[in-house]
Design a protein around this motif. Structure first.
Motif, short mmCIF file in Angstrom:
data_model
loop_
_atom_site.label_atom_id
_atom_site.label_comp_id
_atom_site.label_asym_id
_atom_site.label_seq_id
_atom_site.Cartn_x
_atom_site.Cartn_y
_atom_site.Cartn_z
N LYS A 58 0.85 -1.19 0.00
CA LYS A 58 0.00 0.00 0.00
C LYS A 58 0.88 1.24 0.00
O LYS A 58 1.91 1.30 0.68
CB LYS A 58 -0.92 0.00 1.22
N GLY A 59 0.46 2.23 -0.80
CA GLY A 59 1.23 3.45 -0.89
C GLY A 59 0.41 4.66 -0.50
O GLY A 59 -0.63 4.56 0.14
N ILE A 60 0.89 5.81 -0.95
CA ILE A 60 0.19 7.05 -0.63
C ILE A 60 -0.99 7.28 -1.57
O ILE A 60 -1.04 6.67 -2.66
CB ILE A 60 1.16 8.25 -0.68
N ASN A 61 -1.89 8.13 -1.17
CA ASN A 61 -3.01 8.56 -2.00
C ASN A 61 -3.90 7.43 -2.49
O ASN A 61 -4.51 7.53 -3.56
CB ASN A 61 -2.51 9.38 -3.21
N GLY A 62 -3.97 6.34 -1.73
CA GLY A 62 -4.88 5.24 -2.07
C GLY A 62 -4.36 4.26 -3.10
O GLY A 62 -5.08 3.35 -3.51
N PHE A 63 -3.13 4.42 -3.54
CA PHE A 63 -2.56 3.49 -4.51
C PHE A 63 -2.03 2.23 -3.83
O PHE A 63 -1.60 2.27 -2.68
CB PHE A 63 -1.41 4.16 -5.29
N GLU A 64 -2.07 1.13 -4.55
CA GLU A 64 -1.44 -0.09 -4.09
C GLU A 64 -0.93 -0.88 -5.27
O GLU A 64 -1.33 -0.64 -6.42
CB GLU A 64 -2.38 -0.94 -3.23
N ALA A 65 -0.03 -1.81 -5.00
CA ALA A 65 0.54 -2.65 -6.05
C ALA A 65 0.76 -4.04 -5.50
O ALA A 65 1.03 -4.21 -4.32
CB ALA A 65 1.85 -2.06 -6.56
N GLU A 66 0.64 -5.02 -6.37
CA GLU A 66 0.83 -6.40 -5.96
C GLU A 66 1.99 -7.02 -6.71
O GLU A 66 2.03 -6.99 -7.94
CB GLU A 66 -0.43 -7.23 -6.21
N PHE A 67 2.92 -7.57 -5.97
CA PHE A 67 4.07 -8.25 -6.55
C PHE A 67 3.66 -9.69 -6.85
O PHE A 67 3.28 -10.44 -5.94
CB PHE A 67 5.25 -8.23 -5.57
N LYS A 68 3.72 -10.07 -8.12
CA LYS A 68 3.38 -11.43 -8.53
C LYS A 68 4.59 -12.05 -9.21
O LYS A 68 4.86 -11.78 -10.41
CB LYS A 68 2.17 -11.43 -9.47
N LYS A 69 5.28 -12.89 -8.47
CA LYS A 69 6.51 -13.48 -8.99
C LYS A 69 6.23 -14.38 -10.19
O LYS A 69 6.99 -14.39 -11.16
CB LYS A 69 7.22 -14.26 -7.88
N SER A 70 5.13 -15.14 -10.12
CA SER A 70 4.82 -16.09 -11.19
C SER A 70 4.55 -15.37 -12.51
O SER A 70 4.78 -15.92 -13.59
CB SER A 70 3.62 -16.94 -10.81
N GLU A 71 4.05 -14.15 -12.43
CA GLU A 71 3.74 -13.37 -13.62
C GLU A 71 4.79 -12.28 -13.88
O GLU A 71 4.65 -11.54 -14.86
CB GLU A 71 2.36 -12.72 -13.47
N THR A 72 5.78 -12.18 -13.04
CA THR A 72 6.79 -11.11 -13.08
C THR A 72 6.14 -9.75 -13.29
O THR A 72 6.54 -8.97 -14.16
CB THR A 72 7.89 -11.36 -14.14
N SER A 73 5.10 -9.50 -12.49
CA SER A 73 4.38 -8.24 -12.64
C SER A 73 4.34 -7.46 -11.34
O SER A 73 4.49 -8.03 -10.24
CB SER A 73 2.95 -8.50 -13.13
N PHE A 74 4.12 -6.18 -11.47
CA PHE A 74 4.02 -5.27 -10.31
C PHE A 74 3.08 -4.15 -10.74
O PHE A 74 3.47 -2.99 -10.88
CB PHE A 74 5.40 -4.77 -9.91
N HIS A 75 1.83 -4.48 -10.94
CA HIS A 75 0.85 -3.51 -11.45
C HIS A 75 0.38 -2.56 -10.35
O HIS A 75 0.18 -2.98 -9.20
CB HIS A 75 -0.36 -4.23 -12.03
N LEU A 76 0.15 -1.33 -10.73
CA LEU A 76 -0.30 -0.29 -9.81
C LEU A 76 -1.80 -0.11 -9.98
O LEU A 76 -2.29 0.01 -11.12
CB LEU A 76 0.43 1.03 -10.11
N THR A 77 -2.53 -0.05 -8.86
CA THR A 77 -3.98 0.10 -8.92
C THR A 77 -4.46 1.13 -7.92
O THR A 77 -3.79 1.45 -6.94
CB THR A 77 -4.70 -1.24 -8.64
N LYS A 78 -5.66 1.64 -8.23
CA LYS A 78 -6.35 2.53 -7.30
C LYS A 78 -7.84 2.34 -7.56
O LYS A 78 -8.26 2.33 -8.72
CB LYS A 78 -5.94 3.99 -7.51
N PRO A 79 -8.63 2.17 -6.52
CA PRO A 79 -10.05 1.84 -6.73
C PRO A 79 -10.84 2.95 -7.42
O PRO A 79 -11.74 2.67 -8.20
CB PRO A 79 -10.58 1.61 -5.31
N SER A 80 -10.47 4.21 -7.13
CA SER A 80 -11.28 5.32 -7.62
C SER A 80 -10.36 6.49 -7.96
O SER A 80 -9.72 7.06 -7.07
CB SER A 80 -12.31 5.73 -6.55
N ALA A 81 -10.32 6.84 -9.24
CA ALA A 81 -9.41 7.90 -9.68
C ALA A 81 -9.93 9.27 -9.28
O ALA A 81 -11.14 9.53 -9.26
CB ALA A 81 -9.24 7.84 -11.20
N HIS A 82 -8.97 10.14 -9.00
CA HIS A 82 -9.27 11.53 -8.69
C HIS A 82 -8.56 12.40 -9.70
O HIS A 82 -7.52 12.01 -10.25
CB HIS A 82 -8.78 11.85 -7.26
#
Lengths: 114, 115
Positions: A58-82
């Protein structure tokens, strides 16, 4: 060698809708991964970091990211854009285990419309 | 909140001239960095600096470039004889230590235009 690939150069969303900024990484060891944001005429600001602890970060301003080793991904998400989320976003990985140099993705420009 | 300060925000110079970009890192930080971003390209690492010497540098950081910490607060990047291809945004950063987990804090950048 370490690298990151940001899959979208530009993402447009409406205010109040979810945000997804995609990042894939390549690493020969367990990496440290970061998301930075740059607003116009401002410095690069750290949003969040992953350093081998919890995979959901979890980061600032409601952003979060999930580390997925199997997919080598680190996508950034936020439920509701401002409107204030409109900026350039960079996915970043450390270059080596000593960690002094950072390697940046090309960046994703996020536009938010009302 | 402490921040990294860079001056000037925009520097215009003639090809072949020397230019010095200045940075004031966060006061208790020990590692200092320079990165650059050519328009339309990725942010690229140039150099890291610790204990008054270069700790790591990239292929970009050739003999035309040098870094210095002239006093207890400033950190400078000098380009001896600027070329057109040196036109870019230059970012300074600092961190508490050099470990991979440590956060690097960035300044707003100096836009260098070489004419």
């Amino acid at each position: 060698a370490q690298s990151v690939t940001q899959l979208d150069s530009h993402v447009s969303v409406s205010e109040g809708t979810p945000v997804l900024l995609r990042c894939n990484y390549s690493s020969s060891y367990s990496p440290s991964l970061f998301w930075y944001v740059q607003h116009p005429n401002k410095g690069l600001q750290l949003l969040l970091k992953y350093t081998s602890a919890a995979t959901l970060v979890k980061g600032i301003n409601g952003f979060e990211a999930e580390f997925k080793k199997s997919e080598t991904s680190f996508h950034l998400t936020k439920p509701s854009a401002h409107m204030s989320d409109a900026a350039e976003y960079f996915c970043v990985v450390n270059s080596n285990q000593a960690g002094t140099a950072l390697i940046f993705g090309k960046g994703t420009t996020l536009s938010v419309s009302s | 909140e402490p921040e990294v300060t860079q001056t000037p925000s925009h520097q215009v110079t003639q090809m072949g001239q020397e230019v010095i970009l200045r940075c004031v890192p966060i006061s208790n930080h020990l590692y200092f960095y320079w990165y650059r971003q050519i328009l339309g390209q990725k942010v690229e690492f140039l150099v890291s600096f610790y204990n008054n010497e270069i700790s790591e540098k990239s292929e970009i950081f050739d003999d035309q470039f040098s870094v210095e910490r002239p006093d207890g607060s400033n950190f400078t990047l000098k380009i001896r004889s600027t070329k057109l291809e040196d036109s870019a945004m230059y970012f300074c950063a600092s961190s508490e230590s050099g470990r991979a987990k440590n956060i690097q804090y960035f300044g707003a950048g100096t836009r260098l235009s070489v004419l």
